[in-house]
Design a protein around this motif. Structure first.
Motif, PDB file in Angstrom:
ATOM      1  N   ILE A   1      -1.810 -10.576 -17.781  1.00 26.17           N
ATOM      2  CA  ILE A   1      -1.641  -9.785 -16.182  1.00 26.17           C
ATOM      3  C   ILE A   1      -0.285  -9.568 -16.220  1.00 26.17           C
ATOM      4  N   ASN A   2       1.104 -10.359 -16.509  1.00 25.52           N
ATOM      5  CA  ASN A   2       1.885  -9.931 -16.247  1.00 25.52           C
ATOM      6  C   ASN A   2       1.919  -8.113 -16.374  1.00 25.52           C
ATOM      7  N   ALA A   3       1.347  -7.902 -18.152  1.00 31.11           N
ATOM      8  CA  ALA A   3       1.793  -6.552 -18.528  1.00 31.11           C
ATOM      9  C   ALA A   3       1.095  -5.620 -18.009  1.00 31.11           C
ATOM     10  N   PHE A   4       0.389  -6.118 -17.590  1.00 31.58           N
ATOM     11  CA  PHE A   4      -1.137  -5.095 -16.413  1.00 31.58           C
ATOM     12  C   PHE A   4      -0.382  -4.645 -15.136  1.00 31.58           C
TER      13      PHE A   4
ATOM     14  N   LYS B   1      -3.722  -3.153 -10.404  1.00 32.93           N
ATOM     15  CA  LYS B   1      -3.471  -4.134  -9.483  1.00 32.93           C
ATOM     16  C   LYS B   1      -5.073  -5.472 -10.333  1.00 32.93           C
ATOM     17  N   VAL B   2      -4.375  -6.198 -10.645  1.00 26.57           N
ATOM     18  CA  VAL B   2      -4.926  -7.559 -11.612  1.00 26.57           C
ATOM     19  C   VAL B   2      -5.833  -8.094 -11.182  1.00 26.57           C
ATOM     20  N   LEU B   3      -7.368  -8.579 -11.099  1.00 26.86           N
ATOM     21  CA  LEU B   3      -7.651  -9.426 -10.749  1.00 26.86           C
ATOM     22  C   LEU B   3      -8.205 -10.537 -11.374  1.00 26.86           C
ATOM     23  N   ALA B   4      -6.592 -12.338 -11.296  1.00 26.04           N
ATOM     24  CA  ALA B   4      -7.281 -13.072 -12.556  1.00 26.04           C
ATOM     25  C   ALA B   4      -8.261 -14.146 -12.055  1.00 26.04           C
ATOM     26  N   ILE B   5      -8.797 -14.336 -12.900  1.00 28.58           N
ATOM     27  CA  ILE B   5     -10.144 -15.551 -12.841  1.00 28.58           C
ATOM     28  C   ILE B   5      -9.878 -16.570 -13.756  1.00 28.58           C
ATOM     29  N   ASP B   6      -9.281 -18.057 -13.110  1.00 28.10           N
ATOM     30  CA  ASP B   6      -9.480 -18.735 -13.905  1.00 28.10           C
ATOM     31  C   ASP B   6     -10.653 -19.838 -13.976  1.00 28.10           C
TER      32      ASP B   6
ATOM     33  N   GLU C   1      -5.615 -22.744 -15.788  1.00 29.41           N
ATOM     34  CA  GLU C   1      -4.467 -23.345 -16.106  1.00 29.41           C
ATOM     35  C   GLU C   1      -3.249 -22.644 -16.243  1.00 29.41           C
ATOM     36  N   LEU C   2      -4.199 -21.170 -14.778  1.00 26.24           N
ATOM     37  CA  LEU C   2      -3.191 -20.078 -14.080  1.00 26.24           C
ATOM     38  C   LEU C   2      -2.631 -20.312 -12.742  1.00 26.24           C
ATOM     39  N   GLU C   3      -2.763 -21.493 -12.792  1.00 27.22           N
ATOM     40  CA  GLU C   3      -3.177 -21.668 -11.292  1.00 27.22           C
ATOM     41  C   GLU C   3      -1.688 -21.359 -11.016  1.00 27.22           C
ATOM     42  N   ASN C   4      -0.335 -21.383 -10.050  1.00 20.22           N
ATOM     43  CA  ASN C   4       1.140 -21.647  -9.922  1.00 20.22           C
ATOM     44  C   ASN C   4       1.452 -20.376  -9.984  1.00 20.22           C
ATOM     45  N   LEU C   5       1.205 -20.060 -11.734  1.00 18.56           N
ATOM     46  CA  LEU C   5       1.237 -18.575 -12.430  1.00 18.56           C
ATOM     47  C   LEU C   5       1.169 -17.161 -11.783  1.00 18.56           C
ATOM     48  N   ILE C   6      -0.110 -16.985 -11.232  1.00 15.53           N
ATOM     49  CA  ILE C   6      -0.168 -16.371 -11.043  1.00 15.53           C
ATOM     50  C   ILE C   6       0.250 -15.994  -9.401  1.00 15.53           C
ATOM     51  N   PRO C   7       0.246 -15.145  -8.548  1.00 10.50           N
ATOM     52  CA  PRO C   7      -0.797 -14.578  -6.692  1.00 10.50           C
ATOM     53  C   PRO C   7      -1.755 -15.213  -6.207  1.00 10.50           C
ATOM     54  N   LYS C   8      -2.084 -15.858  -5.427  1.00 10.42           N
ATOM     55  CA  LYS C   8      -2.823 -16.250  -4.933  1.00 10.42           C
ATOM     56  C   LYS C   8      -3.569 -15.482  -4.294  1.00 10.42           C
TER      57      LYS C   8
END
Length: 721
Positions: free
Chosen positions: A579-582, A588-593, A597-604
């Motif tokens: 995600i960080n590399a993209f 623009k990346v949509l992160a679905i968890d 475990e990704l909470e607080n690691l990706i912009p909300k």
């Protein structure tokens, strides 16, 4: 080459285990060598007598097989191995008593360096072959105990101690004690009186007698013993007893032969004397001096007589013919012309001359006178007297020759009587002489052999000899420290390698790309190496993002699902950093968890959490519609999936994916999971499935892993506190 390196990787990982195992093996071998009883070997070389060379080959021994025989080497080896010879050797050696200094782990036999002397007399063999205990408490007293008995009997040095089936006398070895200043006398000991059978068994077990070569009459006598002095003493004594036994046997055989020959010579002497007397008696009886000479003399005599007889016969025949001639012409005797060759008497010759003269005178007178003249008649009378005398002389000569002839015939006949019975005489005499010669030859032979036997009896020497006496061995032949240590190290190496590969194949992890390709048709999207430094993470994943793009995995509004088989945290590292590399690439990346475990690691604003249990009731369509709605304003959608093993929403999200990335950890993911994933892909028709190999080429040292486990365990303990 790469294949060989791949096979050696488990060995590289477990190299510390190999080193540690080899080290432990060597230490164990050294510990074993400290407690094992060493065995020493001594060898003596014995040269056997060769009857074809040297003194044994002389004429002195050739005719008597009892003195030197061409025995085969194997026969002599069996003689050396015989119980009789070994018993003779043992009887002259102090092997019947064994004294041991008893330790906690090892008992050491004391031979010539024992601080005590032990003597025993026994009523029964039951007291033999038992390991008695001896505890020396002081220089005056000791404690004796029977095998497997805790009861101790107190005794005093120098005084007999009565035990079961016998008595023993234990005294201090003052000479040895005085020679050793720091000698420890007070200690625990064991001693055993060996029976002849057990001692023989121990000797035969470690005795080895072999020829140097099948064609060389040299024998090697070897003995192994835990006491080097014993080995050297025994092999030397056995060779010595063999030579001594050989000399004794030779002397005994020579002595027996001398006695036998003396008896035979006495008998032969008697027979020879009887034969001589028989010859003398026969010669005296038959008046025989020398048959050959007497026969030759008689034959010569008869020959001469026959020659004389022949001559007389010739003269007699001539006289008879003359007499007949004269008788036929006696009326005119003067007209006869007889052959007087056989009648050569001088008187007759003179008479014939006178007769011829008278005949001539008569012829002269007849010229003058008539036959009736007195002168003529006187001449006729003279002629008549001479003629009558001549005729009578011839007759007498014939008679004389006849008498001589008859006498010679009688003499010849008498002489020939000597040869009557001569063949029988010769036959009997030859028989008597033959018996005499036989007895004489036998007598001479026996006397000659008696002299040889007496020489052999007097010469107490052996043609066997020790060419290399045994010496006390300084180093043991077993165990061989170097070999045992090397073998122990090798076994440690082999065992550790075997263990490493057993564990490696038992764990059956993914390890490398080859394992994936061997077990599955699913391709590998990219391989992530083990990244030690955090600053290298960003560059590595940017590179992997480019690789994905080049392989056509990144399309507009693609849904990329990152999964793993066992645990979700196995692919968390890839989800977060992809995600960080993209994002770094400007996407623009949509992160679905699906795990939280990704909470607080990706912009909300770009983060969606499906970890709540309420989403378990969602259908595939519900998720698809919701994701499609949210992805419209994004370039990519990356779903951090649950583990496939949990199988709650994991397979559902994988089915919705545009691209499925399944992370396989080379050190954690089992090899069998590759096949399971392959089956799940076919069963659930998962689209565009790719493997991602994490920690590719990572082959951590066992010590490193142990260190990590220790830190992890220590951290947990601190956390609990």
């Amino acid at each position: 080459m790469n294949e060989n390196i791949r096979l050696l990787k488990p060995l590289f990982r477990g190299f510390p285990i190999v080193v540690l195992t080899m080290l432990l093996s060597v230490l164990a071998a050294k510990k074993y060598l400290n407690y094992v009883t060493p065995m020493y070997e001594s060898t003596t070389m014995l040269k056997l007598a060769d009857v074809h060379e040297g003194v044994p080959g002389a004429n002195l021994f050739k005719d008597l097989d009892v003195f030197a025989s061409a025995n085969k080497i194997s026969t002599e080896i069996e003689v050396l191995k015989s119980s009789m010879l070994i018993e003779k050797a043992i009887s002259e050696l102090p092997f019947e008593l064994e004294i041991y200094r008893k330790g906690d782990m090892l008992s050491v036999e004391l031979f010539n360096n024992s601080p005590v002397h032990i003597e025993g007399t026994f009523d029964s063999e039951k007291a033999l072959d038992k390991r008695y205990s001896l505890q020396i408490s002081s220089k005056n007293d000791y404690y004796f105990s029977y095998p497997d008995s805790k009861t101790k009997i107190k005794g005093t040095f120098g005084k007999p101690l009565k035990i079961e089936n016998g008595k023993i006398l234990i005294s201090l070895n003052e000479d040895f004690i005085n020679s050793k200043k720091d000698l420890k006398i007070i200690d625990n000991y064991e001693f055993e009186f060996l029976s002849k059978q057990k001692l023989l068994a121990k000797i035969n077990k470690n005795l080895d007698i072999v020829p140097v070569d099948k064609d060389v009459p040299v024998i090697r006598i070897n003995l192994k013993s835990n006491v080097p002095e014993k080995a050297a003493l025994f092999v030397n004594k056995l060779a010595e007893m063999y030579i001594k036994d050989y000399i004794e046997n030779k002397y005994r055989a020579a002595n027996t032969t001398v006695s036998f020959l003396n008896n035979e010579i006495d008998g032969a002497n008697k027979k020879l004397s009887e034969s001589e007397e028989n010859i003398q008696s026969y010669r005296d009886k038959r008046n025989i001096i020398n048959v050959r000479q007497e026969t030759e003399t008689d034959l010569r005599k008869i020959s001469q007589l026959k020659i004389q007889q022949t001559n007389i016969k010739m003269n007699l025949d001539a006289i008879k013919d003359l007499n007949k001639y004269i008788a036929s012409g006696k009326d005119d005797y003067m007209s006869l012309a007889p052959n007087f060759e056989a009648f050569t008497d001088l008187l007759s010759t003179e008479m014939v001359k006178n007769m011829k003269k008278l005949q001539a005178d008569k012829k002269d007178l007849l010229l003058t006178y008539t036959p009736e003249n007195e002168k003529v008649k006187i001449i006729d009378a003279k002629l008549k007297d001479l003629i009558d005398y001549q005729i009578e002389s011839v007759k007498n000569t014939e008679k004389n020759l006849q008498v001589k002839y008859n006498e010679l015939s009688n003499d010849i006949e008498e002489s020939e009587k000597v040869f009557i019975g001569l063949p029988e005489k010769e036959k009997i005499l030859n028989i008597l002489n033959r018996d005499f010669n036989l007895y004489e030859k036998n007598y001479n032979f026996l006397n000659e052999k008696r002299i040889e036997a007496e020489i052999a009896k007097s010469a107490k020497i052996a043609f066997h000899k020790i060419i290399s006496p045994a010496e006390v061995s300084k180093s043991p032949v077993s165990p061989i420290r170097g070999i045992i240590i090397v073998v122990a190290a090798f076994l440690g190496l082999l065992g550790s390698i075997t263990l490493i590969y057993i564990v490696h194949y038992a764990k059956a992890k993914v390890n490398d790309a080859f394992t994936i390709e061997k077990n599955s048709t699913i391709p590998i999207a990219f391989s992530t190496p083990f990244i030690k430094k955090n600053e290298n993470i960003k560059n590595n994943f940017l590179k992997e993002a480019i690789q994905m793009e080049l392989k056509g995995l990144l399309q507009k509004q693609s849904i990329i699902v990152v999964s793993s088989y066992d645990k979700s945290n196995h692919h968390l590292f890839h989800s977060k950093n992809l995600i960080n590399a993209f994002i770094t690439q400007g996407r623009k990346v949509l992160a679905i968890d699906a795990t939280g475990e990704l909470e607080n690691l990706i912009p909300k604003n770009d983060y969606v959490n499906y970890a709540d249990s309420k989403f378990l009731s969602y259908t595939k369509t519900s998720f698809f519609n919701e994701i499609q709605t949210k992805i419209e304003s994004y370039d990519l959608c990356l779903i951090h999936n649950q583990s496939i093993k949990e199988d709650q929403l994991g397979l559902l999200f994988m089915n919705l994916a545009t691209q499925n990335l399944i992370v396989l950890d080379s050190r954690k993911t089992a090899e069998k999971n590759i096949i399971k994933i392959e089956l799940l892909k076919d069963e659930y028709q998962l689209p565009n499935t790719w493997f991602v190999l994490n920690k590719a080429g990572y082959n951590p040292n066992v010590l490193v892993e142990i260190k990590k486990l220790w830190k992890k365990y220590f951290t947990k303990q601190v956390t609990k506190k």
